[in-house]
Design a protein around this motif. Sequence first.
Motif, PDB file in Angstrom:
ATOM      1  N   CYS A  39      41.125  88.576  46.724  1.00 40.72           N
ATOM      2  CA  CYS A  39      42.044  89.661  47.097  1.00 40.72           C
ATOM      3  C   CYS A  39      41.680  90.142  48.498  1.00 40.72           C
ATOM      4  O   CYS A  39      40.558  90.555  48.744  1.00 40.72           O
ATOM      5  CB  CYS A  39      41.957  90.816  46.106  1.00 40.72           C
ATOM      6  N   ARG A  40      42.646  90.076  49.411  1.00 38.80           N
ATOM      7  CA  ARG A  40      42.381  90.495  50.782  1.00 38.80           C
ATOM      8  C   ARG A  40      43.418  91.501  51.269  1.00 38.80           C
ATOM      9  O   ARG A  40      43.574  91.725  52.460  1.00 38.80           O
ATOM     10  CB  ARG A  40      42.357  89.280  51.716  1.00 38.80           C
ATOM     11  N   PHE A  41      44.172  92.075  50.366  1.00 39.61           N
ATOM     12  CA  PHE A  41      45.158  93.087  50.760  1.00 39.61           C
ATOM     13  C   PHE A  41      45.154  94.200  49.723  1.00 39.61           C
ATOM     14  O   PHE A  41      45.285  93.946  48.530  1.00 39.61           O
ATOM     15  CB  PHE A  41      46.562  92.470  50.848  1.00 39.61           C
ATOM     16  N   ALA A 100      53.114  91.975  50.139  1.00 41.46           N
ATOM     17  CA  ALA A 100      52.048  91.077  50.602  1.00 41.46           C
ATOM     18  C   ALA A 100      51.911  89.883  49.668  1.00 41.46           C
ATOM     19  O   ALA A 100      51.746  88.741  50.108  1.00 41.46           O
ATOM     20  CB  ALA A 100      50.728  91.835  50.687  1.00 41.46           C
ATOM     21  N   HIS A 146      54.253  88.658  47.719  1.00 39.07           N
ATOM     22  CA  HIS A 146      55.457  87.847  47.908  1.00 39.07           C
ATOM     23  C   HIS A 146      55.269  86.905  49.094  1.00 39.07           C
ATOM     24  O   HIS A 146      55.720  85.764  49.073  1.00 39.07           O
ATOM     25  CB  HIS A 146      56.645  88.782  48.146  1.00 39.07           C
ATOM     26  N   ALA A 147      54.568  87.405  50.130  1.00 41.68           N
ATOM     27  CA  ALA A 147      54.355  86.604  51.336  1.00 41.68           C
ATOM     28  C   ALA A 147      53.169  85.653  51.209  1.00 41.68           C
ATOM     29  O   ALA A 147      52.829  84.961  52.162  1.00 41.68           O
ATOM     30  CB  ALA A 147      54.171  87.523  52.540  1.00 41.68           C
ATOM     31  N   GLY A 148      52.495  85.635  50.047  1.00 39.54           N
ATOM     32  CA  GLY A 148      51.467  84.616  49.836  1.00 39.54           C
ATOM     33  C   GLY A 148      50.034  85.082  49.967  1.00 39.54           C
ATOM     34  O   GLY A 148      49.164  84.293  50.319  1.00 39.54           O
ATOM     35  N   VAL A 149      49.780  86.338  49.676  1.00 39.53           N
ATOM     36  CA  VAL A 149      48.420  86.872  49.777  1.00 39.53           C
ATOM     37  C   VAL A 149      48.044  87.464  48.424  1.00 39.53           C
ATOM     38  O   VAL A 149      48.899  87.975  47.711  1.00 39.53           O
ATOM     39  CB  VAL A 149      48.370  87.952  50.887  1.00 39.53           C
ATOM     40  N   LYS A 150      46.777  87.392  48.059  1.00 35.23           N
ATOM     41  CA  LYS A 150      46.343  88.059  46.828  1.00 35.23           C
ATOM     42  C   LYS A 150      46.210  89.553  47.101  1.00 35.23           C
ATOM     43  O   LYS A 150      45.427  89.955  47.974  1.00 35.23           O
ATOM     44  CB  LYS A 150      45.025  87.472  46.337  1.00 35.23           C
ATOM     45  N   LEU A 164      45.935  80.446  44.669  1.00 34.29           N
ATOM     46  CA  LEU A 164      47.141  81.255  44.465  1.00 34.29           C
ATOM     47  C   LEU A 164      47.863  80.923  43.158  1.00 34.29           C
ATOM     48  O   LEU A 164      49.012  81.307  42.963  1.00 34.29           O
ATOM     49  CB  LEU A 164      48.106  81.083  45.640  1.00 34.29           C
TER      50      LEU A 164
END
Lengths: 312, 630
Positions: free
Chosen positions: B238-240, B283, B285-289, B409
Amino acid sequence: MSAFSAIGEETDKDQNEFTPGLEPQPTWCPGCGDFGVLKALKGAAAELGLSPDEMLLCTGIGCSGKLNSYFESYGFHTIHGRSLPIARAAKLANPGLTVVAAGGDGDGYGIGGNHFMHSARENHDMTYIVFNNEIFGLTKGQTSPTSPKGHKSKTQPHGSAKEPLRPLSLSLTSGASYIARTAAVNPNQAKEIIVEAIEHDGFSHIDFLTQCPTWNKDARQYVPYIDIQDSDDYDFDNTDRREASEMMAETEDALHEGTVLTGRYYVDSERPSYGQEKRTIGEMPEEPLAERYFDDDYEWERSYDMFLDKHR
Amino acid sequence: MTDDELIWRIAGGSGDGIASTSQNFAKALMRSGLHVFTHRHYPSRIRGGHTYTEIRASADEVESRGDGYNFLLTLGDSFARNPSENAYYGDEEQKPLYENLDELREGGVMVIDSGLVDTEVVEDFDERVEENDWHVYEFDLRSLAREHGREVMRNTAGVGVTCALAGIERSWIKELMEEAMPEKILEPNLEILDEAYEMAMDVEHTHDVQVPEGEHDEEQVLLSGSDAIAYGAIDEGCRFIAGYPMTPWTEVFTIMSQNLPELGGISEQVEDEIAAAALALGASHAGVKAMSGSSGGGFALMSEPLGLAEMTETPVVFVEAMRAGPSTGMPTKPEQGDLEHVLYTSQGDSNRVVFAPSTVSEAYTQTRKAFELAYEYQIPAIVIYDQKLGGELVNVPASHFDEEPNADLGSTLTEAEIADAPHDASGKFNRFRYDGEKGVSPRSVPGQKGGRFLATGNEHMPAGHISEDPENRVFQMDRRMERVENIRADLDGMGTSHQTPHGVSDAEYGILTWGSNQGTVFEAVDRLNDDGYAVKALSVSDMMPYPTEEVQAFIESVDEVLVVEMNASAQFRGLTQKELGRYGEKLSSLLKYNGNPFEPAEIVEGFVTSIVENDTLPGTETKFVPAAGD
């Protein structure tokens, strides 16, 4: 193959690229201003040479929210008033994307007003198009935040006692760095403005006047428009905050008296976008965060190596 | 569990450094080889107001705060606004003394900062001291601190006195002070520590409370539930994170915000919780955990984006840190009153994962599992815990966190896979088409060539176009719900369970509990078995999908079950009956919702009185709710 090869891909600049090949056909009423936004957006995307796969169009709820059903790109049809927080996070997660958000005046200035204010304030690099027809359309004709004072509707049968919200002034005060007003009946200007807005590095707000022939027959948006950039009578420096503010006030005063002025009201090309600010202070990676998840060679750090000294 | 334990309570005013001092002290005890467990009690104020932290230290494992305590260090409230008995909140200056006496055990030690605290405010103080065989030591810690540094350093003086009286090696404390304090304040603090130590060594010691000696088999770390959740998220890639401050969720949010930039991640403090949850969706949706979270009132705002995540099958993890409700309730007090809120909030049928970790180490593993399931099944996963678990510091073997990272992902396609996947005639990717695998339709993310689709909160066709077609509706609804059933099957097939049993196998009675009560309940079960009752417990962590088989087997294996939870409406008991479809006559409840967590003795008493003796509970702290059949 890169994970996001659509980003930066040049298309053949044909707006049909952005038209879905099959159903659905727009469900908007005949004569609806929303058709004008759709046409202008398709024209702008084609002119910019964008590829449908590199665009993310986030919409809210209402007639305007259906925009991304009729526009071929990645889309996120969100919920009442929430297109902006979703759009801006997507842009932070992958700055390579062209991110556009759209919604109506009820959606954007009413229920989503707080998000509008803060997205503008933070100056996210994205474009926000507000379909302003001064009415709630899809819920069948209630008074909206931009309806003129005295406007009668089923929910305000005595006529609205409220002054309409002033979107341009609010946008400027909140901190948007590109602010324009255009109109569905002025398709060429609308397209030019959307092109500029998408190219602008920062929060671009377009108050897009659209007519609602079904629920708001009295609206002034049917009168001829004056393009302020084309008229010597409205000479002002739109990079000057004070002059822009005065022009906005004049426009907003005059809107319901039969004079509709459209054009670019404020352009600040100097201010860095929010993403740039965050990168500068070290709060955001230089490379798109989303890319990393598709990079098999990236070495992911774990808490054990980083933090446990603190806890021993 | 053994009687050989030190339960040290430091009491003072909010802002007097109680939390930081106790954190250091707990770490020192852990480094000396002991097992520790801390319990925090604090008011919803910045400065002033009675606060205490309790540290239980033993050579054996400790999983709860225990019953009462045996060493009180009372510093007084130097930020008190109401130093008067008649004040609305009572005499705040002296509260750290008189508020804490009821739970001080017989034979306990009391260190009083006579520079601020006056024993005369306590009615019949001397009689109570004598009656309880308390050992009172009075020192002017305030003056000592002033002499060498500043008044706030009197907590260091208190620690010095504690070391002398409880037989604690000073070097453990000094080492930590040297690690944590800048040069300028280190020097005076060390002086204060030593002088206070000598001062307390000089007086006659009449008590026999001493710190036990212990040894760890392996290296330990001291962490809170909030730390563990944050580290679990980080290890899962997780980076967001996006959030809005609200107690007690703020702790997770803060830890993440302080660490993510260094890890090349992004943290966003935004305008409200609706935005926070929506950002996490954007975020992801755009491909980030991505994750977000809040506590009760803030989570209420998040329920709308939560439903959107369910409908658009956007993977995301939310954290819900419960505090006492309804509404803003008691911001700094624990309760388990948000279970139903988290399970069922948002419109339509719920399809989500809800985990309720019971311990600090589970907070880590289950947060990781929540991310894994969210991204594999494209479903929102919620980690629900209370203020108690979030704030309690316990020692955990460091090796528990020596795990490989996982930034996969889940069911997200590469561009090559998208090119081979079926597309709609319009050119759109059939994002929501069923491929026959557990109801999961692999997803694309914006920017991938050929992957474009429409995510919408309206019911939609495979490529995402809005549709009210009845056949498609049922197909999509069934597919979304099917994922929840498959997650249960996956969890059951893992071989390990999130549910934790405890006690004797041939038990007559059962105790069912969830969340942070686990350690307290287990300790109570041990005592009940020592007292000759045959009792076992099951601590449940999977709230949705519910572990039906395990719980049913447990209930059926005993004659009667007591459900222990911290709320007023027996929400977990209700969930259990709903999920199992029966047992209304077999399940009774022991509830506590006064803002303080259970102590083991309360559970022992509640169990014996209500279940065994079928009598009425005398106290007002806990409440018995009989089974429906009674």
